[in-house]
Design a protein around this motif. Structure first.
Motif, PDB file in Angstrom:
ATOM      1  N   GLY A 109       0.781  -1.234   0.000  1.00 48.07           N
ATOM      2  CA  GLY A 109       0.000   0.000   0.000  1.00 48.07           C
ATOM      3  C   GLY A 109       0.813   1.284   0.000  1.00 48.07           C
ATOM      4  N   CYS A 110       1.911   1.289   0.762  1.00 50.72           N
ATOM      5  CA  CYS A 110       2.607   2.567   0.894  1.00 50.72           C
ATOM      6  C   CYS A 110       4.102   2.443   1.148  1.00 50.72           C
ATOM      7  CB  CYS A 110       1.961   3.406   1.991  1.00 50.72           C
ATOM      8  SG  CYS A 110       1.774   2.562   3.545  1.00 50.72           S
ATOM      9  N   PHE A 111       4.771   3.587   0.947  1.00 51.30           N
ATOM     10  CA  PHE A 111       6.179   3.724   1.276  1.00 51.30           C
ATOM     11  C   PHE A 111       6.309   4.701   2.444  1.00 51.30           C
ATOM     12  CE2 PHE A 111       6.413   2.940  -3.353  1.00 51.30           C
ATOM     13  CZ  PHE A 111       7.369   1.936  -3.392  1.00 51.30           C
ATOM     14  N   ALA A 112       7.316   4.458   3.275  1.00 49.78           N
ATOM     15  CA  ALA A 112       7.758   5.451   4.253  1.00 49.78           C
ATOM     16  C   ALA A 112       9.261   5.550   4.061  1.00 49.78           C
ATOM     17  CB  ALA A 112       7.435   4.994   5.667  1.00 49.78           C
ATOM     18  N   GLN A 113       9.768   6.774   3.972  1.00 54.11           N
ATOM     19  CA  GLN A 113      11.209   6.907   3.758  1.00 54.11           C
ATOM     20  C   GLN A 113      11.782   8.017   4.622  1.00 54.11           C
ATOM     21  OE1 GLN A 113      12.610   7.837  -0.281  1.00 54.11           O
ATOM     22  NE2 GLN A 113      14.404   6.540   0.053  1.00 54.11           N
ATOM     23  N   VAL A 114      12.984   7.768   5.127  1.00 49.81           N
ATOM     24  CA  VAL A 114      13.755   8.776   5.849  1.00 49.81           C
ATOM     25  C   VAL A 114      15.003   9.061   5.020  1.00 49.81           C
ATOM     26  CG1 VAL A 114      15.089   9.273   7.941  1.00 49.81           C
ATOM     27  CG2 VAL A 114      12.979   7.945   8.111  1.00 49.81           C
ATOM     28  N   LEU A 115      15.270  10.342   4.764  1.00 52.10           N
ATOM     29  CA  LEU A 115      16.490  10.750   4.064  1.00 52.10           C
ATOM     30  C   LEU A 115      17.240  11.697   4.979  1.00 52.10           C
ATOM     31  CD1 LEU A 115      14.822  11.714   0.654  1.00 52.10           C
ATOM     32  CD2 LEU A 115      16.283   9.714   1.003  1.00 52.10           C
ATOM     33  N   GLU A 116      18.547  11.505   5.142  1.00 55.97           N
ATOM     34  CA  GLU A 116      19.316  12.416   5.978  1.00 55.97           C
ATOM     35  C   GLU A 116      20.614  12.790   5.277  1.00 55.97           C
ATOM     36  OE1 GLU A 116      19.129  10.005   9.650  1.00 55.97           O
ATOM     37  OE2 GLU A 116      20.771   8.814   8.840  1.00 55.97           O
ATOM     38  N   GLY A 117      21.015  14.046   5.449  1.00 56.55           N
ATOM     39  CA  GLY A 117      22.223  14.530   4.779  1.00 56.55           C
ATOM     40  C   GLY A 117      22.181  16.045   4.675  1.00 56.55           C
ATOM     41  N   PRO A 118      23.098  16.624   3.866  1.00 54.28           N
ATOM     42  CA  PRO A 118      23.103  18.077   3.687  1.00 54.28           C
ATOM     43  C   PRO A 118      21.793  18.536   3.016  1.00 54.28           C
ATOM     44  CG  PRO A 118      25.109  17.051   2.801  1.00 54.28           C
ATOM     45  CD  PRO A 118      24.178  15.951   3.139  1.00 54.28           C
ATOM     46  N   HIS A 119      21.354  19.744   3.356  1.00 54.35           N
ATOM     47  CA  HIS A 119      20.064  20.269   2.891  1.00 54.35           C
ATOM     48  C   HIS A 119      19.914  20.197   1.370  1.00 54.35           C
ATOM     49  CE1 HIS A 119      16.922  23.257   2.055  1.00 54.35           C
ATOM     50  NE2 HIS A 119      16.509  23.043   3.292  1.00 54.35           N
ATOM     51  N   ASP A 120      20.936  20.702   0.642  1.00 52.19           N
ATOM     52  CA  ASP A 120      20.798  20.755  -0.821  1.00 52.19           C
ATOM     53  C   ASP A 120      20.770  19.350  -1.424  1.00 52.19           C
ATOM     54  OD1 ASP A 120      23.452  20.477  -0.063  1.00 52.19           O
ATOM     55  OD2 ASP A 120      24.240  21.441  -1.856  1.00 52.19           O
ATOM     56  N   LYS A 121      21.501  18.430  -0.840  1.00 50.65           N
ATOM     57  CA  LYS A 121      21.528  17.052  -1.367  1.00 50.65           C
ATOM     58  C   LYS A 121      20.196  16.344  -1.130  1.00 50.65           C
ATOM     59  CE  LYS A 121      25.827  17.248  -2.629  1.00 50.65           C
ATOM     60  NZ  LYS A 121      26.135  17.446  -4.040  1.00 50.65           N
ATOM     61  N   ILE A 122      19.614  16.611   0.029  1.00 53.40           N
ATOM     62  CA  ILE A 122      18.301  16.028   0.324  1.00 53.40           C
ATOM     63  C   ILE A 122      17.284  16.583  -0.673  1.00 53.40           C
ATOM     64  CG2 ILE A 122      16.414  15.921   2.014  1.00 53.40           C
ATOM     65  CD1 ILE A 122      18.521  14.496   3.268  1.00 53.40           C
ATOM     66  N   GLN A 123      17.366  17.892  -0.895  1.00 50.62           N
ATOM     67  CA  GLN A 123      16.410  18.534  -1.811  1.00 50.62           C
ATOM     68  C   GLN A 123      16.513  17.966  -3.220  1.00 50.62           C
ATOM     69  OE1 GLN A 123      16.801  22.742  -1.397  1.00 50.62           O
ATOM     70  NE2 GLN A 123      14.636  22.959  -0.948  1.00 50.62           N
ATOM     71  N   GLU A 124      17.746  17.863  -3.714  1.00 54.10           N
ATOM     72  CA  GLU A 124      17.959  17.315  -5.059  1.00 54.10           C
ATOM     73  C   GLU A 124      17.405  15.905  -5.167  1.00 54.10           C
ATOM     74  OE1 GLU A 124      22.312  19.313  -5.537  1.00 54.10           O
ATOM     75  OE2 GLU A 124      22.167  17.181  -6.057  1.00 54.10           O
ATOM     76  N   THR A 125      17.725  15.103  -4.155  1.00 55.26           N
ATOM     77  CA  THR A 125      17.299  13.699  -4.160  1.00 55.26           C
ATOM     78  C   THR A 125      15.783  13.613  -4.102  1.00 55.26           C
ATOM     79  OG1 THR A 125      19.333  13.107  -2.993  1.00 55.26           O
ATOM     80  CG2 THR A 125      17.556  11.486  -2.935  1.00 55.26           C
ATOM     81  N   PHE A 126      15.198  14.412  -3.228  1.00 56.05           N
ATOM     82  CA  PHE A 126      13.749  14.346  -3.026  1.00 56.05           C
ATOM     83  C   PHE A 126      12.994  14.853  -4.260  1.00 56.05           C
ATOM     84  CE2 PHE A 126       9.764  15.852  -0.864  1.00 56.05           C
ATOM     85  CZ  PHE A 126       9.260  14.574  -0.658  1.00 56.05           C
ATOM     86  N   GLU A 127      13.580  15.823  -4.965  1.00 60.18           N
ATOM     87  CA  GLU A 127      12.919  16.299  -6.192  1.00 60.18           C
ATOM     88  C   GLU A 127      12.795  15.168  -7.202  1.00 60.18           C
ATOM     89  OE1 GLU A 127      14.896  19.934  -7.408  1.00 60.18           O
ATOM     90  OE2 GLU A 127      14.087  20.920  -5.616  1.00 60.18           O
ATOM     91  N   ARG A 128      13.844  14.362  -7.317  1.00 61.66           N
ATOM     92  CA  ARG A 128      13.775  13.205  -8.232  1.00 61.66           C
ATOM     93  C   ARG A 128      12.735  12.200  -7.739  1.00 61.66           C
ATOM     94  NH1 ARG A 128      19.271  12.922  -7.737  1.00 61.66           N
ATOM     95  NH2 ARG A 128      19.150  10.941  -6.652  1.00 61.66           N
ATOM     96  N   ILE A 129      12.776  11.940  -6.445  1.00 62.85           N
ATOM     97  CA  ILE A 129      11.869  10.939  -5.868  1.00 62.85           C
ATOM     98  C   ILE A 129      10.410  11.343  -6.091  1.00 62.85           C
ATOM     99  CG2 ILE A 129      11.087   9.880  -3.697  1.00 62.85           C
ATOM    100  CD1 ILE A 129      13.999  10.074  -2.699  1.00 62.85           C
ATOM    101  N   GLN A 130      10.118  12.615  -5.888  1.00 63.79           N
ATOM    102  CA  GLN A 130       8.735  13.095  -6.020  1.00 63.79           C
ATOM    103  C   GLN A 130       8.171  12.907  -7.417  1.00 63.79           C
ATOM    104  OE1 GLN A 130       9.211  17.105  -4.219  1.00 63.79           O
ATOM    105  NE2 GLN A 130       7.178  16.659  -3.453  1.00 63.79           N
ATOM    106  N   CYS A 131       9.076  12.951  -8.423  1.00 62.51           N
ATOM    107  CA  CYS A 131       8.626  12.810  -9.818  1.00 62.51           C
ATOM    108  C   CYS A 131       8.448  11.360 -10.217  1.00 62.51           C
ATOM    109  CB  CYS A 131       9.658  13.431 -10.768  1.00 62.51           C
ATOM    110  SG  CYS A 131       9.836  15.181 -10.556  1.00 62.51           S
TER     111      CYS A 131
END
Ligand SMILES: Cc1cc2nc3c(=O)[nH]c(=O)nc-3n(C[C@H](O)[C@H](O)[C@H](O)COP(=O)(O)O)c2cc1C
Length: 145
Positions: free
Chosen positions: A52-74
């Protein structure tokens, strides 16, 4: 350069359809890309999945998290991506994992049942700390087992 460490926690709904082997193939693909990209970006974390679902934790520098999460969201393999937390933290909770995986064995199904129960119908109402603690707790248990 801002070296502050951040932690992002989100939940999403799985859109992968098919039998168990098809699901496993997609999860393997996600983990392979995650581990390759995250190790370069100094991102660590954990991913939990059930049908049914995913739960994810990402940790690291702010810009790296943002870049990674932008890809993930798409990524079309999930939808209804809902951020529970994106905050500065003192230390990593998953320093040894570029992406730890918590799959769908009986124990995890019970944890997810707990997640759904805790949040009622709107599972996105869950607290980021709660999801973080669930994932950390699970990996600690797996390590001592
Ligand atoms: C639930 C979920 C979690 C993901 N987590 C990550 C991740 O932590 N890091 C990452 O690089 N890609 C992750 N991905 C995959 C990305 O959406 C994307 O496919 C990948 O980053 C593309 O990498 P590539 O350009 O190197 O092939 C995730 C995808 C899904 C559906």
């Amino acid at each position: 350069m801002d070296s502050t460490l951040y932690r992002l926690v989100y939940l999403s709904r799985n859109t992968i359809v098919g039998d168990d082997s098809r699901l496993q193939e997609e999860i393997d693909d996600i983990l392979k890309a995650s581990r390759r990209n995250n190790s370069r970006a100094q991102v660590t974390g954990a991913l939990m999945f059930n049908s049914g679902c995913f739960a994810q934790v990402l940790e690291g520098p702010h810009d790296k998290i943002q870049e990674t999460f932008e890809r993930i969201q798409c990524d079309a393999r999930h939808t209804h991506v809902s951020v529970l937390a994106f905050d500065p933290v003192h230390e990593r909770g998953f320093s040894e994992w570029n992406m730890a995986y918590v799959g769908q064995d009986a124990h995890n199904l019970a944890l997810f049942a707990g997640l759904n129960e805790a949040s009622g119908v709107d599972f996105a109402a869950l607290d980021g700390d709660e999801v973080y603690r669930l994932l950390r707790g699970h990996l600690e248990e797996a390590e001592t087992a």
